[in-house]
Design a protein around this motif. Structure first.
Motif, PDB file in Angstrom:
ATOM      1  N   ARG A   2       1.192  -1.013   0.360  1.00  0.00           N
ATOM      2  CA  ARG A   2       0.062   0.175   0.162  1.00  0.00           C
ATOM      3  C   ARG A   2       0.761   1.291  -0.271  1.00  0.00           C
ATOM      4  O   ARG A   2       2.284   1.947   1.110  1.00  0.00           O
ATOM      5  N   LEU A   3       0.692   2.386  -0.847  1.00  0.00           N
ATOM      6  CA  LEU A   3       0.935   3.249  -0.777  1.00  0.00           C
ATOM      7  C   LEU A   3       0.307   4.865  -0.507  1.00  0.00           C
ATOM      8  O   LEU A   3      -0.410   4.378  -0.688  1.00  0.00           O
ATOM      9  N   LEU A   4       0.864   5.106   0.789  1.00  0.00           N
ATOM     10  CA  LEU A   4       0.371   6.218   0.665  1.00  0.00           C
ATOM     11  C   LEU A   4       1.009   7.619   0.310  1.00  0.00           C
ATOM     12  O   LEU A   4       3.106   7.938   0.632  1.00  0.00           O
ATOM     13  N   CYS A   5      -0.181   8.763   0.207  1.00  0.00           N
ATOM     14  CA  CYS A   5       0.713  10.144  -0.597  1.00  0.00           C
ATOM     15  C   CYS A   5       1.072  11.013   0.313  1.00  0.00           C
ATOM     16  O   CYS A   5      -0.609  11.525   1.076  1.00  0.00           O
ATOM     17  N   GLY A   6       1.905  11.801   1.168  1.00  0.00           N
ATOM     18  CA  GLY A   6       2.147  12.646   1.846  1.00  0.00           C
ATOM     19  C   GLY A   6       1.505  13.789   1.274  1.00  0.00           C
ATOM     20  O   GLY A   6       1.826  14.568   0.513  1.00  0.00           O
ATOM     21  N   PRO A   7       2.023  15.119   2.436  1.00  0.00           N
ATOM     22  CA  PRO A   7       1.991  16.088   1.377  1.00  0.00           C
ATOM     23  C   PRO A   7       3.061  17.099   0.098  1.00  0.00           C
ATOM     24  O   PRO A   7       4.542  16.145   0.679  1.00  0.00           O
ATOM     25  N   GLY A   8       2.740  18.417  -0.122  1.00  0.00           N
ATOM     26  CA  GLY A   8       3.396  17.449  -0.925  1.00  0.00           C
ATOM     27  C   GLY A   8       3.255  16.985  -2.819  1.00  0.00           C
ATOM     28  O   GLY A   8       4.126  17.158  -3.761  1.00  0.00           O
ATOM     29  N   LEU A  23      12.240  17.985  -0.492  1.00  0.00           N
ATOM     30  CA  LEU A  23      13.323  17.061   0.040  1.00  0.00           C
ATOM     31  C   LEU A  23      12.317  15.897  -0.621  1.00  0.00           C
ATOM     32  O   LEU A  23      10.918  15.794  -0.111  1.00  0.00           O
ATOM     33  N   LEU A  24      12.742  14.610  -1.657  1.00  0.00           N
ATOM     34  CA  LEU A  24      11.179  13.840  -1.425  1.00  0.00           C
ATOM     35  C   LEU A  24      11.611  12.406  -0.033  1.00  0.00           C
ATOM     36  O   LEU A  24      13.052  11.868  -0.265  1.00  0.00           O
ATOM     37  N   ARG A  25      10.652  12.528   0.778  1.00  0.00           N
ATOM     38  CA  ARG A  25      11.337  11.481   1.911  1.00  0.00           C
ATOM     39  C   ARG A  25      10.653  10.395   1.797  1.00  0.00           C
ATOM     40  O   ARG A  25       9.062   9.983   0.774  1.00  0.00           O
ATOM     41  N   HIS A  26      10.788   8.806   2.381  1.00  0.00           N
ATOM     42  CA  HIS A  26      10.226   8.335   2.291  1.00  0.00           C
ATOM     43  C   HIS A  26      10.159   7.321   3.234  1.00  0.00           C
ATOM     44  O   HIS A  26      11.264   6.939   3.785  1.00  0.00           O
ATOM     45  N   ARG A  27       9.236   6.438   3.914  1.00  0.00           N
ATOM     46  CA  ARG A  27       9.052   5.732   5.390  1.00  0.00           C
ATOM     47  C   ARG A  27       8.349   4.038   4.779  1.00  0.00           C
ATOM     48  O   ARG A  27       7.177   4.364   4.363  1.00  0.00           O
ATOM     49  N   GLN A  28       9.443   3.684   5.125  1.00  0.00           N
ATOM     50  CA  GLN A  28       8.968   2.017   4.784  1.00  0.00           C
ATOM     51  C   GLN A  28       7.738   1.571   5.486  1.00  0.00           C
ATOM     52  O   GLN A  28       8.178   2.093   6.923  1.00  0.00           O
ATOM     53  N   ALA A  29       6.324   0.844   5.288  1.00  0.00           N
ATOM     54  CA  ALA A  29       5.511   0.327   5.840  1.00  0.00           C
ATOM     55  C   ALA A  29       6.452  -0.918   6.761  1.00  0.00           C
ATOM     56  O   ALA A  29       7.595  -1.896   5.837  1.00  0.00           O
ATOM     57  N   TYR A  39       5.284   8.637   1.112  1.00  0.00           N
ATOM     58  CA  TYR A  39       6.087   9.763   0.213  1.00  0.00           C
ATOM     59  C   TYR A  39       5.703  10.520   0.199  1.00  0.00           C
ATOM     60  O   TYR A  39       4.287  11.111   0.805  1.00  0.00           O
ATOM     61  N   TRP A  40       6.498  11.523   0.682  1.00  0.00           N
ATOM     62  CA  TRP A  40       6.106  12.688   1.095  1.00  0.00           C
ATOM     63  C   TRP A  40       6.756  13.757   0.613  1.00  0.00           C
ATOM     64  O   TRP A  40       8.799  12.949   0.589  1.00  0.00           O
ATOM     65  N   VAL A  41       6.860  15.066   0.628  1.00  0.00           N
ATOM     66  CA  VAL A  41       7.923  16.075  -0.009  1.00  0.00           C
ATOM     67  C   VAL A  41       8.095  16.843   1.044  1.00  0.00           C
ATOM     68  O   VAL A  41       7.536  17.614   2.219  1.00  0.00           O
ATOM     69  N   ASP A  42       9.605  17.307   1.601  1.00  0.00           N
ATOM     70  CA  ASP A  42       9.789  18.097   2.569  1.00  0.00           C
ATOM     71  C   ASP A  42      10.228  19.085   2.157  1.00  0.00           C
ATOM     72  O   ASP A  42      11.276  19.586   1.699  1.00  0.00           O
ATOM     73  N   LEU A 145      11.325  21.556  12.272  1.00  0.00           N
ATOM     74  CA  LEU A 145      12.009  21.406  13.066  1.00  0.00           C
ATOM     75  C   LEU A 145      11.257  20.747  13.989  1.00  0.00           C
ATOM     76  O   LEU A 145      11.429  19.856  14.531  1.00  0.00           O
ATOM     77  N   ILE A 146       9.749  20.488  14.285  1.00  0.00           N
ATOM     78  CA  ILE A 146       8.401  20.002  14.378  1.00  0.00           C
ATOM     79  C   ILE A 146       8.942  18.503  14.213  1.00  0.00           C
ATOM     80  O   ILE A 146       8.667  17.331  14.894  1.00  0.00           O
ATOM     81  N   ARG A 147       9.116  18.672  12.702  1.00  0.00           N
ATOM     82  CA  ARG A 147       9.253  17.071  12.145  1.00  0.00           C
ATOM     83  C   ARG A 147      10.895  16.529  12.102  1.00  0.00           C
ATOM     84  O   ARG A 147      10.165  15.134  12.579  1.00  0.00           O
ATOM     85  N   LYS A 148      11.439  17.282  13.151  1.00  0.00           N
ATOM     86  CA  LYS A 148      12.500  16.897  13.349  1.00  0.00           C
ATOM     87  C   LYS A 148      12.694  16.220  15.047  1.00  0.00           C
ATOM     88  O   LYS A 148      12.883  15.379  15.334  1.00  0.00           O
ATOM     89  N   LEU A 149      11.384  17.358  15.553  1.00  0.00           N
ATOM     90  CA  LEU A 149      11.158  16.738  16.805  1.00  0.00           C
ATOM     91  C   LEU A 149      10.681  15.437  17.306  1.00  0.00           C
ATOM     92  O   LEU A 149      10.629  14.755  17.881  1.00  0.00           O
ATOM     93  N   LEU A 150       9.568  15.037  15.697  1.00  0.00           N
ATOM     94  CA  LEU A 150       8.748  14.236  16.468  1.00  0.00           C
ATOM     95  C   LEU A 150       9.366  12.741  15.889  1.00  0.00           C
ATOM     96  O   LEU A 150       9.230  11.762  16.081  1.00  0.00           O
TER      97      LEU A 150
END
Length: 214
Positions: A2-8, A23-29, A39-42, A145-150
């Motif tokens: 399953r592929l999820l599309c995030g912000p961007g 920057l294109l980011r990816h977090r594998q399930a 996938y999302w754009v940071d 910064l929020i994404r880094k802290l989370l």
């Protein structure tokens, strides 16, 4: 998988469209195929754009019938039903006042509808969401910064927790609420968190070392 599309990112037919620079980011399930996950754009955007499932800190600005209006830092206000709290009924209404801080998540968030927040999960539990305490300090930082802290096992949070005991609420909309034992300790944590974006790990440790004896 399953592929999820995030912000961007936005689906367009059989492909994806990039809607902002970054920057294109990816977090594998977990345990899934490499191409699945999210996938999302940071990017370093300043204004928050509501995303379904995001946990944010909102400020109650008005009450309209059975719905509260909240400022979440986006282009329009979000709505929150009085029934969207754990244990809430028509007789047992939550005590929410204008000016209160509320930590919740987006149930509805798209460009064609007003954002809608809830303070319960899919099982009807609060899971840490709801009205945030009256005291404490609310401030704003960049979305980056929020994404880094989370991030899991964030070094910044781990190092700060060794300095003073404190309560912390992080909103994906760039808002942070913090409360330590004293006002002085609270402000020290606020200042360190605000400066973290521009400090290296070594510079941060030097600052923390200065306050560790206080």
């Amino acid at each position: 998988g399953r592929l999820l599309c995030g912000p961007g990112l936005r689906r367009s037919g059989t492909g994806l469209l990039v809607t902002k620079c970054g920057l294109l980011r990816h977090r594998q399930a977990g345990g899934a195929a490499p191409a699945s996950g999210a996938y999302w754009v940071d990017s370093q955007q300043k204004r928050y754009v509501p995303v379904k499932g995001d946990h944010v800190i909102g400020i109650v600005t008005a009450k309209a019938g059975d719905v509260f209006k909240l400022d979440v830092g986006g282009s329009e206000q979000a709505s929150l039903s009085y029934l969207a709290f754990e244990g809430a009924t028509k007789r047992n209404r939550p005590n929410v006042q204008v000016g209160d801080l509320v930590y919740g998540q987006f149930l509805v968030a798209n460009k064609d509808m007003e954002p809608e927040m809830v303070c319960i999960d899919s099982h009807g539990r609060s899971s840490g969401m709801g009205i945030i305490g009256q005291d404490g300090f609310l401030f704003k930082v960049s979305l980056g910064l929020i994404r880094k802290l989370l991030a899991p096992k964030c070094e910044i949070i781990q190092e700060l927790s060794q300095l003073y005991p404190f309560e912390l609420v992080l909103g994906m909309n760039g808002r942070i609420w913090v409360k330590a034992k004293t006002v002085q300790q609270t402000l020290i944590i606020v200042n360190i968190l605000e400066a973290c974006e521009y400090m290296t790990a070594e510079q941060r440790r030097q600052v923390l070392a200065k306050f560790s004896g206080n």
